[in-house]
Design a protein around this motif. Structure first.
Motif, PDB file in Angstrom:
ATOM      1  N   LYS A 259       0.654  -0.962  -0.187  1.00  0.00           N
ATOM      2  CA  LYS A 259       0.121   0.323  -0.092  1.00  0.00           C
ATOM      3  C   LYS A 259       0.572   0.977  -0.151  1.00  0.00           C
ATOM      4  CE  LYS A 259      -3.704  -2.049   2.439  1.00  0.00           C
ATOM      5  NZ  LYS A 259      -4.092  -2.688   0.264  1.00  0.00           N
TER       6      LYS A 259
ATOM      7  N   ASP B 103       1.533   3.464  -2.534  1.00  0.00           N
ATOM      8  CA  ASP B 103       1.370   3.663  -4.560  1.00  0.00           C
ATOM      9  C   ASP B 103       2.573   5.235  -4.638  1.00  0.00           C
ATOM     10  OD1 ASP B 103      -0.775   1.222  -4.534  1.00  0.00           O
ATOM     11  OD2 ASP B 103      -1.974   3.037  -4.294  1.00  0.00           O
TER      12      ASP B 103
ATOM     13  N   GLU C  82      -2.967   2.678 -13.859  1.00  0.00           N
ATOM     14  CA  GLU C  82      -3.664   2.243 -12.694  1.00  0.00           C
ATOM     15  C   GLU C  82      -3.727   3.050 -11.419  1.00  0.00           C
ATOM     16  OE1 GLU C  82      -4.807  -1.688 -15.300  1.00  0.00           O
ATOM     17  OE2 GLU C  82      -3.506  -1.577 -13.523  1.00  0.00           O
TER      18      GLU C  82
ATOM     19  N   ASN D   9      -5.168   5.793  -8.162  1.00  0.00           N
ATOM     20  CA  ASN D   9      -5.194   5.294  -7.320  1.00  0.00           C
ATOM     21  C   ASN D   9      -4.252   6.926  -6.268  1.00  0.00           C
ATOM     22  OD1 ASN D   9      -5.971   2.965  -7.370  1.00  0.00           O
ATOM     23  ND2 ASN D   9      -4.242   2.146  -7.384  1.00  0.00           N
ATOM     24  N   THR D  10      -3.327   7.492  -6.425  1.00  0.00           N
ATOM     25  CA  THR D  10      -3.132   8.396  -6.252  1.00  0.00           C
ATOM     26  C   THR D  10      -3.547   9.655  -6.742  1.00  0.00           C
ATOM     27  OG1 THR D  10      -1.152   8.497  -7.940  1.00  0.00           O
ATOM     28  CG2 THR D  10      -0.562   7.316  -5.816  1.00  0.00           C
ATOM     29  N   GLN D  11      -4.512   9.712  -7.391  1.00  0.00           N
ATOM     30  CA  GLN D  11      -5.256  10.971  -7.543  1.00  0.00           C
ATOM     31  C   GLN D  11      -3.796  11.584  -8.934  1.00  0.00           C
ATOM     32  OE1 GLN D  11      -7.231  13.185  -4.777  1.00  0.00           O
ATOM     33  NE2 GLN D  11      -8.267  11.438  -3.838  1.00  0.00           N
TER      34      GLN D  11
END
Length: 435
Positions: A322, A324, A349, A353-355
């Protein structure tokens, strides 16, 4: 991900040292006369006359001084007068032939000479016994394994004392080379059991041979037991690594992890395969951050190359941990070194997740440009999500429409298209209201 299972390469895992102590004990002028005198007490043996002995000793001295050819010629001269010699003297002559041929590394002729010695009737039984065993050793050195067993059987018939560990080990080595592992492991087990019963530590090469036998017999649990003993007795890096591999083979993953981690802490894991195996075992056991750390340190030290595959391994480990942001850094490095777009896809991808939507969209487009993707639909989904979050609704819908063409992502894409269209209408309504 299952840990890498390391198979033992046991076929060439031991070296046999062929020694000839029994032959050496009958060097001229050392103990041959003593053996003869002792034998006279129990068995009638013809006399070795001084004249013959001196001629044999002269031949031996020539050979010892480095002139083996002259030594053999001297023996040939003696051989011409063999009709005047008794059987014991003839046997001693062939004994000297055997010495010289052995020292010249002519094993077939040495064996043939010593066979003439043991076939003679009128020789001391102690000489017959020791020479027969030496013949087995010479046959082993010559690669004639059937003869090794034959000579050992002959020795066993005339031996009256308890068998030595040398007997059992030599027999085991021959059976191993003959691929008769069942008989071989019985022999080596007897040697080791004999040492254990006497409170002695078995020799390392005996355990190496025992391990090889059990591996060839497909008895992995026995291999594990032998390796556990080798680790305790010798603490060598290769035994730790092999034990870890065998724990993996037998499904003892927790023990595998403990052994490999201990080996790593002792600095025993150095090769690419060993370090990669440890990282995989860490991953398998849910210790993904440790897996990444092992790979990073190995790459920094130069033990592992800085390849796309290794960077991607670290990146996937970071995903599982976790982490990222760190994962994205390593996927980017992997993507830079790769001609296909698979790592760009994974980067896209993770960036979602980390924007980091701009970077995610760039990575998705790079993946499509490079190609070579296993699941192209996933890239379009990632691109659609990035564009949606950037409020590029039309571009998002277009990406999801491409994803919709793939059966794997069709349903998900349909849901996203519906959702993005609604969001587009909502955004346009809101903008109109604000005008």
């Amino acid at each position: 991900m299952k840990p890498l299972k390391t198979a033992l390469i046991c076929a060439t895992a031991f070296t046999s040292s062929i020694l000839l102590p029994s032959i050496a004990s009958f060097l001229p002028g050392v103990s041959m006369a003593t053996a003869y005198a002792q034998e006279q007490k129990t068995k009638r043996v013809p006399a070795l006359r001084e004249k013959v002995y001196s001629q044999l000793a002269r031949a031996q001295k020539l050979a010892d001084d480095g002139d083996a050819k002259a030594g053999l010629e001297a023996l040939d001269s003696i051989k011409e007068r063999a009709s005047s010699m008794n059987e014991y003297e003839i046997a001693m002559m062939y004994n000297f032939y055997g010495f010289i041929y052995y020292n010249e590394n002519d094993l077939p002729k040495a064996i043939a000479s010593f066979e003439k010695v043991v076939n003679a009737q009128a020789i001391p039984e102690s000489l017959r016994l020791s020479t027969t065993f030496s013949l087995a050793q010479l046959a082993m050195a010559n690669g004639d394994y059937d003869k090794v067993i034959s000579f050992l059987n002959d020795w066993d018939k005339i031996n009256t004392k308890p068998k030595t560990d040398a007997y059992h080990v030599l027999k085991a080595q021959a059976y191993y080379q003959m691929k008769d592992y069942s008989k071989g492991v019985d022999s080596i087990n007897q040697a080791i059991a004999q040492a254990d019963s006497e409170g002695k530590e078995p020799k390392e090469n005996w355990l190496v041979l025992q391990r090889a036998m059990y591996y060839s017999l497909n008895q992995p649990q026995k291999v594990v037991e032998v390796l556990e003993r080798m680790v305790k007795l010798y603490n060598k890096p290769e035994y730790w690594v092999q034990l870890g591999g065998m724990y993996g083979e037998t499904g003892a993953e927790k023990k595998q992890l403990a052994v490999l981690e201990a080996a790593y802490q002792q600095g025993f894991l150095k090769s690419k395969s060993e370090l990669t195996q440890l990282a995989q075992v860490y991953m398998y056991n849910g210790l993904s951050y440790k897996a990444a750390d092992v790979m990073k340190q190995a790459m920094e030290s130069g033990a592992l190359e800085k390849s796309a595959k290794n960077y991607a391994f670290i990146a996937e480990a970071m995903v599982q941990a976790k982490e990222d942001d760190k994962s994205a850094q390593y996927f980017a490095k992997a993507a830079d070194l790769s001609s296909h777009g698979k790592y760009d896809q994974r980067l896209a991808e993770v960036l979602i997740n980390t924007q980091n939507y701009e970077e995610a969209a760039d990575a998705a487009r790079a993946a499509l440009d490079k190609g070579g993707l296993d699941f192209e639909s996933n890239v379009y989904v990632a691109l659609g999500m990035a564009q949606y979050n950037l409020k590029n609704f039309d571009a998002s819908i277009l990406a999801f429409e491409q994803a919709e063409k793939h059966k794997k992502s069709q349903r998900l894409a349909e849901q996203w298209i519906k959702y993005v269209k609604n969001e587009k209408v909502h955004a346009e309504t809101l903008r109109t209201a604000l005008l």
